[in-house]
Design a protein around this motif. Sequence first.
Motif, mmCIF file in Angstrom:
data_model
loop_
_atom_site.group_PDB
_atom_site.id
_atom_site.type_symbol
_atom_site.label_atom_id
_atom_site.label_comp_id
_atom_site.label_asym_id
_atom_site.label_seq_id
_atom_site.Cartn_x
_atom_site.Cartn_y
_atom_site.Cartn_z
ATOM 1 N N ALA A 194 -1.434 -12.776 2.045
ATOM 2 C CA ALA A 194 -1.759 -13.072 0.645
ATOM 3 C C ALA A 194 -0.915 -12.234 -0.315
ATOM 4 O O ALA A 194 -0.509 -12.713 -1.375
ATOM 5 N N ASN A 195 -0.630 -10.989 0.058
ATOM 6 C CA ASN A 195 0.179 -10.102 -0.788
ATOM 7 C C ASN A 195 1.681 -10.225 -0.518
ATOM 8 O O ASN A 195 2.465 -9.520 -1.149
ATOM 9 N N ARG A 224 -7.883 -9.327 9.874
ATOM 10 C CA ARG A 224 -8.156 -9.289 8.434
ATOM 11 C C ARG A 224 -6.994 -8.652 7.682
ATOM 12 O O ARG A 224 -6.651 -9.073 6.571
ATOM 13 N N LEU A 225 -6.390 -7.621 8.277
ATOM 14 C CA LEU A 225 -5.228 -6.991 7.654
ATOM 15 C C LEU A 225 -4.084 -7.982 7.514
ATOM 16 O O LEU A 225 -3.394 -8.018 6.481
ATOM 17 N N TYR A 250 0.805 -1.219 0.000
ATOM 18 C CA TYR A 250 0.000 0.000 0.000
ATOM 19 C C TYR A 250 0.841 1.275 0.000
ATOM 20 O O TYR A 250 0.317 2.352 -0.301
ATOM 21 N N ASP A 307 3.218 -9.106 1.980
ATOM 22 C CA ASP A 307 3.655 -7.811 2.518
ATOM 23 C C ASP A 307 4.326 -8.079 3.864
ATOM 24 O O ASP A 307 3.733 -7.934 4.932
ATOM 25 N N ASN A 353 -12.622 -12.186 9.457
ATOM 26 C CA ASN A 353 -12.917 -12.516 8.059
ATOM 27 C C ASN A 353 -14.336 -13.048 7.900
ATOM 28 O O ASN A 353 -14.987 -12.794 6.884
ATOM 29 N N GLN A 366 -4.738 -10.338 4.606
ATOM 30 C CA GLN A 366 -4.462 -9.676 3.331
ATOM 31 C C GLN A 366 -2.958 -9.507 3.110
ATOM 32 O O GLN A 366 -2.462 -9.666 1.986
#
Length: 326
Positions: free
Chosen positions: A284-285, A277-278, A86, A287, A268, A281
């Motif tokens: 998955a990315n 939830r962050l 981000y 990050d 979720n 995500q």
Amino acid sequence: MPEALSRLLRRLVLLVATLCAASALIFAALEWLPGNAAQLMLGAEATPEAVASLSAQLGLDRPAPQRYLEWVGGLLRGEMGLSHAYGVPVAGMLAERLALTLPLALLAMALTVALALGAGWWAASRQGRWGDHLVMGLSQLGLAVPGFWLGMLLTLGFAVKLQWVDAGGFPGWTADEGGQGGWWPGLRALLLPALALALVQSAVLARICRSALLEVAREDFMRSARARGLSARAALWRHGLRHALIPLLTVGGLQFANLLAGTIVIENVFALPGVGRLMGQAIANRDLVVVRNGVMLMVALVLLLNALVDLLHAWADPRLRTGSAA
């Protein structure tokens, strides 16, 4: 040096040492993961030159020990770096999401304690009778039910069928221009997720509460209370609960860690924009900056709670304050 101050200093030293060890383990575990964050961000069709350029921009080309020391130094200064996915400060992202996750965990913990104390006292005061068997049967069922499945059942019953609450989402703690959000709507949005977490965790704590109360009921001071005219239930409520707090505090501190871990799934299920939830995500990315700092934040919260539990032990057990405990 007073015993209480010495105990506090030892606990602080252990807390700092544990945080240092946890940071090293978290960094090493994420470093060993296969794949490249720059490659994932650019896609499979990216050229090696573009991947190398982005890796240098993200600092991934520097040696791991150097990046670890930079990360720890940033934590000490209150800086967590920028998110790879981000491009915004991680500290702000986590603070914004923690404003939901921490109240959710605290509400779930409050419900867990209330349900467990009530059920444990009810079962202990009716040992061997139908009330005792009912509580033990329900607690056994609670141990076998997954939290996410229970959350979906609660959503189906209270949100879809009865329409008492919304099925998911979070309106925010402050009202916007359209009048959406606020403290009461925010608490209503967290009620079902907190209940889904609490029902599972209270099953464990209720059984421990019952066992602790039954053990306390055999003590001499409880027989003295009964001799003064108190009923068995009143004696357990007025005198037994405090003396049964020590094992409950220990298990309750461990359960708070389970509640924090459970928020990853529950958030979720209910589409709540929290830390859990962050983290999903970010994983998955790939990050890793967000994952690393998010896990470290969770570890720090659990360790701080364990330190608080130690202080509560000293309040509940006078022997720890006087240094006469074994």
